[in-house]
Design a protein around this motif. Structure first.
Motif, short mmCIF file in Angstrom:
data_model
loop_
_atom_site.label_atom_id
_atom_site.label_comp_id
_atom_site.label_asym_id
_atom_site.label_seq_id
_atom_site.Cartn_x
_atom_site.Cartn_y
_atom_site.Cartn_z
N CYS A 1 0.82 -1.22 0.00
CA CYS A 1 0.00 0.00 0.00
C CYS A 1 0.86 1.26 0.00
N HIS A 2 2.06 1.17 0.53
CA HIS A 2 2.99 2.31 0.57
C HIS A 2 4.38 1.79 0.26
N TYR A 3 5.21 2.69 -0.27
CA TYR A 3 6.61 2.39 -0.52
C TYR A 3 7.47 3.46 0.11
N GLN A 4 8.69 3.08 0.43
CA GLN A 4 9.61 4.05 1.02
C GLN A 4 11.04 3.57 0.76
N TRP A 5 11.94 4.54 0.59
CA TRP A 5 13.37 4.25 0.53
C TRP A 5 13.92 4.31 1.95
N PHE A 6 14.61 3.26 2.37
CA PHE A 6 15.16 3.17 3.73
C PHE A 6 16.68 3.13 3.68
N ASP A 7 17.33 3.85 4.57
CA ASP A 7 18.75 3.63 4.83
C ASP A 7 18.85 2.29 5.54
N VAL A 8 19.92 1.55 5.29
CA VAL A 8 20.07 0.22 5.89
C VAL A 8 20.04 0.30 7.41
N ALA A 9 20.73 1.26 8.00
CA ALA A 9 20.74 1.38 9.47
C ALA A 9 19.33 1.61 10.01
N THR A 10 18.53 2.40 9.31
CA THR A 10 17.16 2.68 9.74
C THR A 10 16.29 1.43 9.66
N LEU A 11 16.38 0.70 8.56
CA LEU A 11 15.53 -0.49 8.43
C LEU A 11 15.93 -1.56 9.43
N LEU A 12 17.22 -1.68 9.73
CA LEU A 12 17.66 -2.67 10.72
C LEU A 12 17.15 -2.34 12.12
N ASP A 13 16.91 -1.07 12.39
CA ASP A 13 16.47 -0.63 13.72
C ASP A 13 14.95 -0.54 13.85
N ALA A 14 14.22 -0.63 12.73
CA ALA A 14 12.77 -0.41 12.74
C ALA A 14 12.01 -1.67 13.16
N ASP A 15 11.04 -1.50 14.05
CA ASP A 15 10.22 -2.63 14.50
C ASP A 15 9.24 -3.11 13.44
N ASP A 16 8.86 -2.23 12.51
CA ASP A 16 7.87 -2.61 11.51
C ASP A 16 8.48 -3.06 10.18
N VAL A 17 9.82 -3.20 10.13
CA VAL A 17 10.47 -3.86 9.00
C VAL A 17 10.60 -5.33 9.39
N HIS A 18 10.13 -6.21 8.53
CA HIS A 18 10.07 -7.63 8.87
C HIS A 18 11.47 -8.23 9.05
N HIS A 19 11.56 -9.14 9.99
CA HIS A 19 12.81 -9.84 10.31
C HIS A 19 13.46 -10.45 9.05
N HIS A 20 12.65 -11.06 8.19
CA HIS A 20 13.20 -11.70 6.98
C HIS A 20 13.81 -10.68 6.03
N THR A 21 13.29 -9.48 6.00
CA THR A 21 13.90 -8.42 5.19
C THR A 21 15.22 -7.99 5.80
N LYS A 22 15.26 -7.86 7.10
CA LYS A 22 16.49 -7.44 7.78
C LYS A 22 17.64 -8.41 7.52
N LEU A 23 17.33 -9.69 7.38
CA LEU A 23 18.38 -10.69 7.17
C LEU A 23 19.19 -10.46 5.90
N TYR A 24 18.60 -9.78 4.92
CA TYR A 24 19.34 -9.47 3.68
C TYR A 24 20.48 -8.50 3.92
N PHE A 25 20.47 -7.81 5.05
CA PHE A 25 21.45 -6.75 5.32
C PHE A 25 22.35 -7.04 6.51
N ILE A 26 22.19 -8.21 7.09
CA ILE A 26 23.05 -8.60 8.20
C ILE A 26 24.13 -9.52 7.65
N SER A 27 25.37 -9.21 7.93
CA SER A 27 26.48 -10.00 7.41
C SER A 27 26.40 -11.43 7.92
N LYS A 28 26.66 -12.33 7.01
CA LYS A 28 26.64 -13.76 7.37
C LYS A 28 27.97 -14.16 7.96
#
Length: 153
Positions: A126-153
């Motif tokens: 319903c909405h789109y937004q550009w997120f800085d990686v640090a912001t999306l990693l800290d946001a409660d409403d960004v899904h955990h599975h999305t955050k995993l794309y930005f966490i170093s393995k």
């Protein structure tokens, strides 16, 4: 030719097998990541990367082109993206309710694209937004599975 299953058949498939999907990790030239707020289960209401299932008899290249057209309004080629790896997503609900879970095997593809948020389709988000990686990693409403794309393995 690919075709979608009727609801009852698809419920049986989701209840008993993993689904294979492609997620689109899109970065603009400022290094921000495109996320959409999901309209549908699973992950309804969360910010999530665009993407979707590979359909029966559809190659990954065909699925990528179809999904970029459906999710972004622009048809791109698989060769435009870089595979960042396979991921597994487990959800406690499914597209039709809470009576069984959903399991995805997801291939994450990253690419760079500057696109206007106002031209993006509204069928899945319903909405789109550009997120800085640090912001999306800290946001409660960004899904955990999305955050995993930005966490170093």
């Amino acid at each position: 030719m690919t075709q979608r299953l009727d609801k009852q058949t698809f419920q049986t498939v989701v209840a008993h097998t993993p689904l294979i999907s492609l997620d689109l990790i899109i970065e603009n030239t400022n290094g921000q990541v495109l996320l959409g707020q999901r309209l549908n289960k699973p992950a309804q209401g969360y910010w999530f990367v665009p993407g979707g299932r590979i359909l029966k008899d559809e190659t990954m290249a065909q699925a990528f082109s179809r999904l970029t057209k459906e999710e972004l309004g622009i048809e791109l080629q698989l060769s435009d993206a870089t595979l960042i790896g396979p991921f597994e997503h487990f959800y406690n609900d499914n597209f039709s309710g809470n009576d069984f879970n959903t399991h995805y095997v997801v291939l994450g593809y990253r690419f760079r694209l500057d696109i206007s948020l106002s031209q993006l389709p509204k069928e899945q988000h319903c909405h789109y937004q550009w997120f800085d990686v640090a912001t999306l990693l800290d946001a409660d409403d960004v899904h955990h599975h999305t955050k995993l794309y930005f966490i170093s393995k």
